[in-house]
Design a protein around this motif. Structure first.
Motif, PDB file in Angstrom:
ATOM      1  N   HIS A   1       0.841  -1.194   0.000  1.00  0.00           N
ATOM      2  CA  HIS A   1       0.000   0.000   0.000  1.00  0.00           C
ATOM      3  C   HIS A   1       0.887   1.261   0.000  1.00  0.00           C
ATOM      4  O   HIS A   1       0.684   2.185  -0.791  1.00  0.00           O
ATOM      5  N   LEU A   2       1.880   1.277   0.879  1.00  0.00           N
ATOM      6  CA  LEU A   2       2.791   2.423   0.935  1.00  0.00           C
ATOM      7  C   LEU A   2       3.560   2.566  -0.377  1.00  0.00           C
ATOM      8  O   LEU A   2       3.763   3.678  -0.863  1.00  0.00           O
ATOM      9  N   GLY A   3       3.964   1.435  -0.943  1.00  0.00           N
ATOM     10  CA  GLY A   3       4.648   1.449  -2.233  1.00  0.00           C
ATOM     11  C   GLY A   3       3.789   2.119  -3.295  1.00  0.00           C
ATOM     12  O   GLY A   3       4.275   2.961  -4.057  1.00  0.00           O
ATOM     13  N   ARG A   4       2.519   1.786  -3.320  1.00  0.00           N
ATOM     14  CA  ARG A   4       1.602   2.398  -4.306  1.00  0.00           C
ATOM     15  C   ARG A   4       1.530   3.908  -4.107  1.00  0.00           C
ATOM     16  O   ARG A   4       1.596   4.683  -5.058  1.00  0.00           O
ATOM     17  N   LEU A   5       1.382   4.322  -2.862  1.00  0.00           N
ATOM     18  CA  LEU A   5       1.276   5.761  -2.579  1.00  0.00           C
ATOM     19  C   LEU A   5       2.556   6.509  -2.966  1.00  0.00           C
ATOM     20  O   LEU A   5       2.517   7.680  -3.327  1.00  0.00           O
ATOM     21  N   LEU A   6       3.679   5.803  -2.894  1.00  0.00           N
ATOM     22  CA  LEU A   6       4.968   6.439  -3.189  1.00  0.00           C
ATOM     23  C   LEU A   6       5.402   6.226  -4.637  1.00  0.00           C
ATOM     24  O   LEU A   6       6.444   6.728  -5.052  1.00  0.00           O
ATOM     25  N   GLY A   7       4.604   5.460  -5.387  1.00  0.00           N
ATOM     26  CA  GLY A   7       4.967   5.161  -6.775  1.00  0.00           C
ATOM     27  C   GLY A   7       6.161   4.227  -6.883  1.00  0.00           C
ATOM     28  O   GLY A   7       6.969   4.324  -7.796  1.00  0.00           O
ATOM     29  N   ILE A   8       6.281   3.320  -5.909  1.00  0.00           N
ATOM     30  CA  ILE A   8       7.404   2.369  -5.904  1.00  0.00           C
ATOM     31  C   ILE A   8       6.854   0.947  -6.023  1.00  0.00           C
ATOM     32  O   ILE A   8       6.116   0.494  -5.152  1.00  0.00           O
ATOM     33  N   GLU A   9       7.227   0.287  -7.111  1.00  0.00           N
ATOM     34  CA  GLU A   9       6.647  -1.046  -7.315  1.00  0.00           C
ATOM     35  C   GLU A   9       7.481  -2.168  -6.702  1.00  0.00           C
ATOM     36  O   GLU A   9       6.965  -3.233  -6.391  1.00  0.00           O
ATOM     37  N   HIS A  10       8.793  -1.945  -6.530  1.00  0.00           N
ATOM     38  CA  HIS A  10       9.634  -2.998  -5.943  1.00  0.00           C
ATOM     39  C   HIS A  10       9.530  -2.934  -4.418  1.00  0.00           C
ATOM     40  O   HIS A  10       9.988  -1.960  -3.815  1.00  0.00           O
ATOM     41  N   VAL A  11       8.975  -3.966  -3.857  1.00  0.00           N
ATOM     42  CA  VAL A  11       8.744  -3.976  -2.415  1.00  0.00           C
ATOM     43  C   VAL A  11       9.205  -5.311  -1.843  1.00  0.00           C
ATOM     44  O   VAL A  11       8.801  -6.361  -2.332  1.00  0.00           O
ATOM     45  N   TYR A  12      10.094  -5.259  -0.870  1.00  0.00           N
ATOM     46  CA  TYR A  12      10.599  -6.498  -0.275  1.00  0.00           C
ATOM     47  C   TYR A  12      10.275  -6.543   1.218  1.00  0.00           C
ATOM     48  O   TYR A  12      10.807  -5.761   2.003  1.00  0.00           O
ATOM     49  N   GLY A  13       9.403  -7.460   1.590  1.00  0.00           N
ATOM     50  CA  GLY A  13       9.111  -7.687   2.999  1.00  0.00           C
ATOM     51  C   GLY A  13      10.005  -8.816   3.481  1.00  0.00           C
ATOM     52  O   GLY A  13       9.797  -9.974   3.139  1.00  0.00           O
ATOM     53  N   ALA A  14      11.046  -8.472   4.226  1.00  0.00           N
ATOM     54  CA  ALA A  14      12.017  -9.478   4.653  1.00  0.00           C
ATOM     55  C   ALA A  14      11.530 -10.188   5.913  1.00  0.00           C
ATOM     56  O   ALA A  14      11.327  -9.560   6.949  1.00  0.00           O
ATOM     57  N   LEU A  15      11.366 -11.470   5.814  1.00  0.00           N
ATOM     58  CA  LEU A  15      10.938 -12.245   6.967  1.00  0.00           C
ATOM     59  C   LEU A  15      12.159 -12.683   7.775  1.00  0.00           C
ATOM     60  O   LEU A  15      13.289 -12.362   7.426  1.00  0.00           O
ATOM     61  N   PHE A  16      11.913 -13.420   8.833  1.00  0.00           N
ATOM     62  CA  PHE A  16      12.961 -13.722   9.801  1.00  0.00           C
ATOM     63  C   PHE A  16      14.275 -14.202   9.187  1.00  0.00           C
ATOM     64  O   PHE A  16      15.342 -13.712   9.508  1.00  0.00           O
ATOM     65  N   TRP A  17      14.202 -15.128   8.237  1.00  0.00           N
ATOM     66  CA  TRP A  17      15.421 -15.756   7.716  1.00  0.00           C
ATOM     67  C   TRP A  17      16.184 -14.882   6.708  1.00  0.00           C
ATOM     68  O   TRP A  17      17.342 -15.133   6.438  1.00  0.00           O
ATOM     69  N   ASP A  18      15.520 -13.876   6.142  1.00  0.00           N
ATOM     70  CA  ASP A  18      16.270 -13.046   5.189  1.00  0.00           C
ATOM     71  C   ASP A  18      16.220 -11.567   5.565  1.00  0.00           C
ATOM     72  O   ASP A  18      16.324 -10.690   4.729  1.00  0.00           O
ATOM     73  N   ARG A  19      16.064 -11.332   6.851  1.00  0.00           N
ATOM     74  CA  ARG A  19      15.908  -9.949   7.269  1.00  0.00           C
ATOM     75  C   ARG A  19      17.231  -9.172   7.223  1.00  0.00           C
ATOM     76  O   ARG A  19      18.309  -9.738   7.262  1.00  0.00           O
ATOM     77  N   LYS A  20      17.082  -7.836   7.109  1.00  0.00           N
ATOM     78  CA  LYS A  20      18.251  -6.970   7.197  1.00  0.00           C
ATOM     79  C   LYS A  20      18.897  -7.177   8.559  1.00  0.00           C
ATOM     80  O   LYS A  20      18.171  -7.332   9.526  1.00  0.00           O
ATOM     81  N   PRO A  21      20.196  -7.186   8.713  1.00  0.00           N
ATOM     82  CA  PRO A  21      21.191  -6.767   7.720  1.00  0.00           C
ATOM     83  C   PRO A  21      21.646  -7.856   6.751  1.00  0.00           C
ATOM     84  O   PRO A  21      22.641  -7.661   6.060  1.00  0.00           O
ATOM     85  N   GLY A  22      20.955  -8.985   6.701  1.00  0.00           N
ATOM     86  CA  GLY A  22      21.331 -10.031   5.736  1.00  0.00           C
ATOM     87  C   GLY A  22      21.334  -9.475   4.313  1.00  0.00           C
ATOM     88  O   GLY A  22      20.651  -8.500   4.023  1.00  0.00           O
ATOM     89  N   PRO A  23      22.100 -10.131   3.431  1.00  0.00           N
ATOM     90  CA  PRO A  23      22.316  -9.567   2.092  1.00  0.00           C
ATOM     91  C   PRO A  23      21.178  -9.789   1.097  1.00  0.00           C
ATOM     92  O   PRO A  23      21.108  -9.121   0.070  1.00  0.00           O
TER      93      PRO A  23
END
Ligand SMILES: [Mg+2]
Length: 178
Positions: free
Chosen positions: A81-103
């Motif tokens: 939803h926030l991506g749409r409002l900001l005009g950003i289509e690439h959105v990555y929801g990082a879950l536990f195993w691939d969360r930041k600061p992971g690469p």
């Protein structure tokens, strides 16, 4: 590794033009407390306009949202939803195993935007996730002050306190004003 290349008070204070002059035009953006307050479904005032202006002027060629989400389709829905409002289509929801600061999220973002680390910045409010992860991949890292209260897990870990202590030890200065 924890030291940001630049520290600004907020995303709206970020001089996209100056970074473009250094060859940086692609952006990985943290969401919580960087673009919107924790749990808010709308971007912080001024963010849409500031990003829009950078885009129109050609200083921002593409952007990607990268957020650590703890469970929950609702959190992912909010991201999109926030991506749409900001005009950003690439959105990555990082879950536990691939969360930041992971690469993983950062690599995904670079691939989606077709950018190199040298032309890409990571903007976020946390040293231990956003800045550390971005630095590891060689991105230009930008720290912003948090827009509001931290998530309870961040408070529980005492991260903000440690971060503030570290920042004062680093002796770097925050850029304020336009
Ligand atoms: Mg954040």
């Amino acid at each position: 590794m924890l030291e940001p290349r630049l520290w600004v008070s907020s995303l709206c204070q970020l001089d996209f033009e100056a970074l473009a002059a250094r060859g940086i035009a692609y952006y990985c953006l943290d969401v919580d407390n960087t673009l919107a307050r924790q749990d808010d479904w709308k971007p912080y005032p001024g963010v849409v306009e500031h990003l829009g202006q950078a885009r129109r002027k050609g200083h921002l060629r593409d952007a990607c949202l990268i957020s650590n989400v703890i469970f929950g389709p609702r959190r992912l829905a909010r991201l999109r939803h926030l991506g749409r409002l900001l005009g950003i289509e690439h959105v990555y929801g990082a879950l536990f195993w691939d969360r930041k600061p992971g690469p993983r999220a950062f690599r995904w973002a670079l691939a989606r935007m077709g950018s190199e680390p040298g032309s890409t910045a990571m903007v976020g409010d946390q040293l231990y996730t956003d800045i550390l992860g971005g630095n590891r991949l060689g991105l230009f890292t930008v720290l912003v002050d948090p827009l509001g209260e931290d998530h309870w897990t961040t408070r529980l870990l005492g991260r903000r306190r440690r971060q503030n202590r570290l920042l004062s030890q680093m002796g770097i200065t925050r850029v304020t004003g336009g």
